[in-house]
Write an enzyme that holds these catalytic residues in place. Structure first.
Site, PDB file in Angstrom:
ATOM      1  N   ASN A 181      -5.740   9.190   5.370  1.00  0.00           N
ATOM      2  CA  ASN A 181      -5.611   8.084   6.327  1.00  0.00           C
ATOM      3  C   ASN A 181      -5.555   8.613   7.750  1.00  0.00           C
ATOM      4  OD1 ASN A 181      -3.392   6.133   4.205  1.00  0.00           O
ATOM      5  ND2 ASN A 181      -5.610   5.969   4.448  1.00  0.00           N
ATOM      6  N   ARG A 226       0.852  -1.182   0.000  1.00  0.00           N
ATOM      7  CA  ARG A 226       0.000   0.000   0.000  1.00  0.00           C
ATOM      8  C   ARG A 226       0.892   1.237   0.000  1.00  0.00           C
ATOM      9  NH1 ARG A 226      -4.491  -0.384   4.655  1.00  0.00           N
ATOM     10  NH2 ARG A 226      -5.019   1.691   3.813  1.00  0.00           N
ATOM     11  N   HIS A 227       0.316   2.342  -0.364  1.00  0.00           N
ATOM     12  CA  HIS A 227       1.030   3.610  -0.261  1.00  0.00           C
ATOM     13  C   HIS A 227       1.333   3.897   1.214  1.00  0.00           C
ATOM     14  CE1 HIS A 227      -2.780   5.173   1.279  1.00  0.00           C
ATOM     15  NE2 HIS A 227      -3.361   4.526   0.271  1.00  0.00           N
ATOM     16  N   ARG A 242      -0.837   9.670  -3.776  1.00  0.00           N
ATOM     17  CA  ARG A 242      -0.210   9.008  -2.634  1.00  0.00           C
ATOM     18  C   ARG A 242       0.646   7.809  -3.017  1.00  0.00           C
ATOM     19  NH1 ARG A 242      -5.750   8.687  -2.503  1.00  0.00           N
ATOM     20  NH2 ARG A 242      -6.802   6.658  -2.281  1.00  0.00           N
TER      21      ARG A 242
END
Length: 314
Positions: free
Chosen positions: A98, A91-92, A159
């Site tokens: 987030n 994932r980024h 991102r």
């Protein structure tokens, strides 16, 4: 020698030979080959529909193949091979959304996300491009002759691209650009439609019916003016077929919903599991497909100060 080397790999994954002495397994496998040679019937009838693969799809012959589903089968078979190579999922890094508990959007990385991005670049250099690590025994485990020809896929969102900004792209002697970034819109996060940019608590309060419907069946639920997991599966499918044919390592930096789909595919899980598998932040998941199973390893690269590696996402 080729058969012995192949069987050495097969014996570690094929249920029939689990725990069996190597010489016994070799003798049994040779008997199988002879048995199938006696039963094999070449296809010559031009009135029938058939597909013939020779030498691991080095040669592909089609006869009377037409229609959507037969075409999909041909596309799948053309991309198959038995060369082991690792696929890295990440994932980024933590994004601004987030940190706020919001879903979707196109925000940049937080400072924690930048720290992960730097550590991902180091991991790429020390693990991906060395075929499994600087430790010689670890490097032999990958059995990947093209580690320096590793590829990298990202989504088009800010991102993910900020997450790979520190990855080195040196040019090899043969002209290959190491880990050259390829952006795929098909790898963009599941689109939340009218709820994009909201927290789950805001969705629950403003639209409790939609919140309850998605909680009851995340696979088929489609956000108003947005997408469902089934939509994501359909658009990721072509990327999967494209990636299937590669014999080089691939690093995919994308989003939770998308990586759940990719993970479910390579692990051979039912598609309803795609909504449940955890894909935490700050972690690289390494998948190595074999004939009868996919080996999984996880590398936690960064521990955030707030200890929240499972930020709200799809």
């Amino acid at each position: 020698m080729i058969l012995k080397n192949y069987l050495g790999e097969l014996r570690n994954s094929m249920p029939d030979y689990e725990g069996m002495d190597f010489n016994e397994a070799l003798e049994d496998y040779q008997k199988r080959i002879q048995h199938f040679r006696r039963l094999y019937e070449p296809m010559h009838n031009s009135a029938l529909s058939w597909i013939k693969l020779v030498d691991n799809a080095e040669s592909l012959t089609l006869n009377r193949i037409s229609g959507f589903f037969p075409g999909q089968i041909v596309n799948f078979l053309m991309n198959l091979h038995t060369v082991p190579r690792p696929i890295y999922l990440s994932r980024h890094g933590q994004s601004e959304y987030n940190a706020l508990g919001k879903i979707g959007g196109d925000s940049g990385l937080t400072e924690e996300g930048i720290q992960y991005a730097k550590k991902l670049a180091v991991f790429a250099e020390e693990h991906i491009l060395t075929g499994g690590g600087k430790n010689k025994k670890a490097a032999r485990k990958d059995k990947c002759a093209n580690a320096r020809h590793a590829r990298m896929y990202t989504s088009t969102l800010r991102r993910t691209n900020e997450t790979v900004q520190f990855v080195d792209h040196r040019v090899q002697n043969d002209g290959w650009v190491t880990l050259r970034k390829r952006q795929w819109r098909a790898l963009d996060e599941l689109f939340a439609g009218v709820f994009d940019g909201m927290t789950y608590e805001e969705i629950r309060k403003k639209c409790p019916e939609s919140y309850a419907s998605r909680k009851a069946n995340k696979l088929t639920y489609r956000y108003p003016r947005g997408e469902s997991y089934l939509d994501v599966i359909r658009r990721v499918e072509q990327v999967m077929l494209h990636m299937q044919r590669h014999k080089d390592p691939v690093l995919i930096v994308a989003h939770q919903a998308v990586l759940r789909v990719v993970y479910t595919y390579f692990m051979g899980l039912p598609r309803d599991q795609a909504t449940k598998k955890p894909i935490p932040l700050n972690t690289v998941i390494k998948l190595t497909p074999h004939a009868y199973h996919t080996k999984e390893e996880r590398f936690v690269l960064h521990k955030m100060k707030n200890k929240n590696d499972n930020a709200p996402s799809h």
